[in-house]
Design a protein around this motif. Structure first.
Motif, PDB file in Angstrom:
ATOM      1  N   HIS A  29       0.851  -1.180   0.000  1.00 24.90           N
ATOM      2  CA  HIS A  29       0.000   0.000   0.000  1.00 24.90           C
ATOM      3  C   HIS A  29       0.888   1.231   0.000  1.00 24.90           C
ATOM      4  N   GLU A  30       0.796   1.996  -1.051  1.00 25.43           N
ATOM      5  CA  GLU A  30       1.578   3.212  -1.155  1.00 25.43           C
ATOM      6  C   GLU A  30       0.649   4.361  -1.478  1.00 25.43           C
ATOM      7  N   GLU A  31       0.665   5.377  -0.632  1.00 24.12           N
ATOM      8  CA  GLU A  31      -0.157   6.566  -0.798  1.00 24.12           C
ATOM      9  C   GLU A  31      -1.633   6.198  -0.911  1.00 24.12           C
ATOM     10  N   GLY A  32      -2.068   5.236  -0.083  1.00 22.27           N
ATOM     11  CA  GLY A  32      -3.471   4.880  -0.047  1.00 22.27           C
ATOM     12  C   GLY A  32      -3.931   3.992  -1.173  1.00 22.27           C
ATOM     13  N   GLY A  33      -3.060   3.541  -2.069  1.00 19.75           N
ATOM     14  CA  GLY A  33      -3.454   2.699  -3.192  1.00 19.75           C
ATOM     15  C   GLY A  33      -2.769   1.349  -3.123  1.00 19.75           C
ATOM     16  N   LEU A  34      -3.370   0.390  -3.808  1.00 20.28           N
ATOM     17  CA  LEU A  34      -2.819  -0.951  -3.848  1.00 20.28           C
ATOM     18  C   LEU A  34      -1.832  -1.055  -5.006  1.00 20.28           C
ATOM     19  N   VAL A  35      -0.625  -1.488  -4.685  1.00 21.75           N
ATOM     20  CA  VAL A  35       0.415  -1.590  -5.704  1.00 21.75           C
ATOM     21  C   VAL A  35       0.935  -3.020  -5.725  1.00 21.75           C
ATOM     22  N   PHE A  36       0.927  -3.623  -6.905  1.00 16.52           N
ATOM     23  CA  PHE A  36       1.533  -4.936  -7.049  1.00 16.52           C
ATOM     24  C   PHE A  36       2.138  -5.029  -8.441  1.00 16.52           C
ATOM     25  N   HIS A  37       3.110  -5.900  -8.574  1.00 17.42           N
ATOM     26  CA  HIS A  37       3.894  -5.981  -9.801  1.00 17.42           C
ATOM     27  C   HIS A  37       3.807  -7.401 -10.356  1.00 17.42           C
ATOM     28  N   PRO A  38       2.876  -7.665 -11.258  1.00 20.14           N
ATOM     29  CA  PRO A  38       2.674  -9.035 -11.753  1.00 20.14           C
ATOM     30  C   PRO A  38       3.819  -9.591 -12.584  1.00 20.14           C
ATOM     31  N   LEU A  39       4.696  -8.723 -13.081  1.00 23.49           N
ATOM     32  CA  LEU A  39       5.796  -9.207 -13.916  1.00 23.49           C
ATOM     33  C   LEU A  39       7.076  -9.465 -13.134  1.00 23.49           C
ATOM     34  N   ASP A  40       7.077  -9.141 -11.842  1.00 24.38           N
ATOM     35  CA  ASP A  40       8.274  -9.388 -11.030  1.00 24.38           C
ATOM     36  C   ASP A  40       8.614 -10.870 -10.940  1.00 24.38           C
ATOM     37  N   GLN A  41       7.597 -11.712 -11.058  1.00 26.32           N
ATOM     38  CA  GLN A  41       7.824 -13.161 -10.929  1.00 26.32           C
ATOM     39  C   GLN A  41       8.660 -13.738 -12.068  1.00 26.32           C
ATOM     40  N   PHE A  42       8.821 -12.970 -13.144  1.00 25.64           N
ATOM     41  CA  PHE A  42       9.580 -13.452 -14.291  1.00 25.64           C
ATOM     42  C   PHE A  42      11.029 -12.986 -14.279  1.00 25.64           C
ATOM     43  N   GLN A  43      11.445 -12.281 -13.225  1.00 23.52           N
ATOM     44  CA  GLN A  43      12.818 -11.802 -13.151  1.00 23.52           C
ATOM     45  C   GLN A  43      13.790 -12.963 -12.941  1.00 23.52           C
ATOM     46  N   ILE A  44      14.894 -12.908 -13.660  1.00 23.53           N
ATOM     47  CA  ILE A  44      15.943 -13.920 -13.507  1.00 23.53           C
ATOM     48  C   ILE A  44      16.888 -13.456 -12.408  1.00 23.53           C
ATOM     49  N   LYS A  45      17.101 -14.307 -11.409  1.00 28.92           N
ATOM     50  CA  LYS A  45      17.913 -13.941 -10.258  1.00 28.92           C
ATOM     51  C   LYS A  45      18.962 -15.010 -10.016  1.00 28.92           C
ATOM     52  N   PRO A  46      20.160 -14.612  -9.584  1.00 32.04           N
ATOM     53  CA  PRO A  46      21.183 -15.616  -9.248  1.00 32.04           C
ATOM     54  C   PRO A  46      20.786 -16.393  -8.005  1.00 32.04           C
ATOM     55  N   LEU A  47      21.154 -17.640  -7.956  1.00 34.56           N
ATOM     56  CA  LEU A  47      20.824 -18.462  -6.792  1.00 34.56           C
ATOM     57  C   LEU A  47      21.655 -18.088  -5.573  1.00 34.56           C
ATOM     58  N   PHE A  48      22.859 -17.580  -5.813  1.00 33.05           N
ATOM     59  CA  PHE A  48      23.760 -17.267  -4.703  1.00 33.05           C
ATOM     60  C   PHE A  48      24.218 -15.820  -4.834  1.00 33.05           C
ATOM     61  N   GLY A  49      23.888 -14.999  -3.850  1.00 35.20           N
ATOM     62  CA  GLY A  49      24.299 -13.607  -3.862  1.00 35.20           C
ATOM     63  C   GLY A  49      23.431 -12.747  -4.765  1.00 35.20           C
ATOM     64  N   ASP A  50      23.829 -11.498  -4.917  1.00 36.82           N
ATOM     65  CA  ASP A  50      23.074 -10.541  -5.715  1.00 36.82           C
ATOM     66  C   ASP A  50      23.943  -9.883  -6.785  1.00 36.82           C
ATOM     67  N   GLY A  51      25.004 -10.534  -7.178  1.00 40.93           N
ATOM     68  CA  GLY A  51      25.915  -9.941  -8.148  1.00 40.93           C
ATOM     69  C   GLY A  51      25.374 -10.017  -9.566  1.00 40.93           C
ATOM     70  N   PRO A  52      26.189  -9.588 -10.520  1.00 36.26           N
ATOM     71  CA  PRO A  52      25.770  -9.640 -11.926  1.00 36.26           C
ATOM     72  C   PRO A  52      25.618 -11.079 -12.412  1.00 36.26           C
ATOM     73  N   ILE A  53      24.771 -11.250 -13.426  1.00 41.91           N
ATOM     74  CA  ILE A  53      24.514 -12.578 -13.985  1.00 41.91           C
ATOM     75  C   ILE A  53      25.358 -12.760 -15.249  1.00 41.91           C
ATOM     76  N   HIS A  54      26.205 -13.780 -15.226  1.00 42.79           N
ATOM     77  CA  HIS A  54      27.008 -14.140 -16.388  1.00 42.79           C
ATOM     78  C   HIS A  54      26.454 -15.432 -16.986  1.00 42.79           C
ATOM     79  N   TRP A  55      27.044 -15.862 -18.081  1.00 52.03           N
ATOM     80  CA  TRP A  55      26.529 -17.065 -18.749  1.00 52.03           C
ATOM     81  C   TRP A  55      26.703 -18.302 -17.884  1.00 52.03           C
ATOM     82  N   TYR A  56      27.651 -18.277 -16.942  1.00 54.91           N
ATOM     83  CA  TYR A  56      27.903 -19.435 -16.096  1.00 54.91           C
ATOM     84  C   TYR A  56      27.259 -19.310 -14.718  1.00 54.91           C
ATOM     85  N   THR A  57      26.523 -18.234 -14.458  1.00 58.85           N
ATOM     86  CA  THR A  57      25.931 -18.008 -13.137  1.00 58.85           C
ATOM     87  C   THR A  57      24.702 -18.891 -12.939  1.00 58.85           C
TER      88      THR A  57
END
Length: 250
Positions: free
Chosen positions: A6-34
């Protein structure tokens, strides 16, 4: 699956966040071998397929159990599909088509688990499958038939004046095949998951939460059906393209 705030009295959600590619370990940059969430769920998909079709059927019981029955039903369905569409010559390529079907099916199904990730919602994954099929059948057609494979684009039954125009249209439609093949799968999977998350976001609103929960259940049930249908459609189109490569004159 809902990530709302809830931000400024409104409902905020991000349906496309679930498709983000994330590294399994840490938060560093993603390389081809990550190792990423895509890597994890692709690997889990392979393990499930191996567990079902290798370990689940190694007993080869005369009266099959549930796992063996599922494997045999999938085997029979895809084998019949290949034989009916691509012909008897296409049966030798059945292992490849069967692998495509079960891989896409289980990748779609595993993506419906809570807190999971769906690799087939990414065009990068489906494009590898789509373009892989396209390159394979094109090379197969050229190797087996040589320049006669180009007869696929030349409609000898059409009036002579229309044949060049039809040939151009056929060439364009042929090279669009891998694009539509891959976008269809990724687009349908992504749309369904995004819709579920939208309903999940509305479930936080007290007045409409019962309707939102009903919507989640309805869309989820539809997504189970879509997960199978998209694997089925991808496989059918692969068989059609294989038939064109094996019998370009038909």
């Amino acid at each position: 699956m809902a990530g709302e705030a809830h931000e400024e009295g409104g409902l905020v959600f991000h349906p496309l966040d679930q498709f983000q590619i994330k590294p399994l370990f840490g938060d560093g940059p993603i390389h081809w071998y990550t190792p990423t969430n895509v890597t994890l769920w692709l690997g889990l998909c392979v393990l499930v397929v191996v567990a079902l079709f290798v370990f689940g059927t190694r007993g080869r019981a005369v009266i099959p159990g549930r796992i063996q029955s599922m494997a045999e039903m999938a085997y029979g369905m895809v084998y019949k599909m290949v034989e009916e569409i691509a012909g008897h010559d296409g049966v030798k390529y059945f292992p490849m088509i069967m692998t495509l079907f079960v891989f896409i099916l289980f990748a779609n199904m595993l993506g419906l688990l809570p807190m999971s990730f769906t690799p087939t919602s990414h065009i990068a994954v489906t494009a590898v499958l789509g373009f892989g099929v396209f390159i394979f059948v094109t090379l197969l057609g050229l190797i087996k038939h040589g320049t006669h494979f180009l007869g696929l684009f030349w409609m000898s039954d059409a009036p002579l004046i229309l044949r060049p125009i039809i040939a151009v249209i056929e060439v364009i439609s042929y090279f669009v095949r891998p694009v539509s093949h891959s976008i269809r799968l990724a687009g349908n999977i992504m749309a369904g998951h995004a819709m579920i998350k939208v309903f999940a976001g509305f479930a936080a609103v007290t007045l409409i939460s019962p309707l939102a929960i009903f919507g989640i259940a309805a869309v989820y049930g539809l997504e189970v059906l879509v997960a199978f249908i998209q694997a089925y459609v991808f496989t059918i189109l692969t068989c059609v393209y294989l038939k064109d490569a094996l019998h370009p004159g038909h």
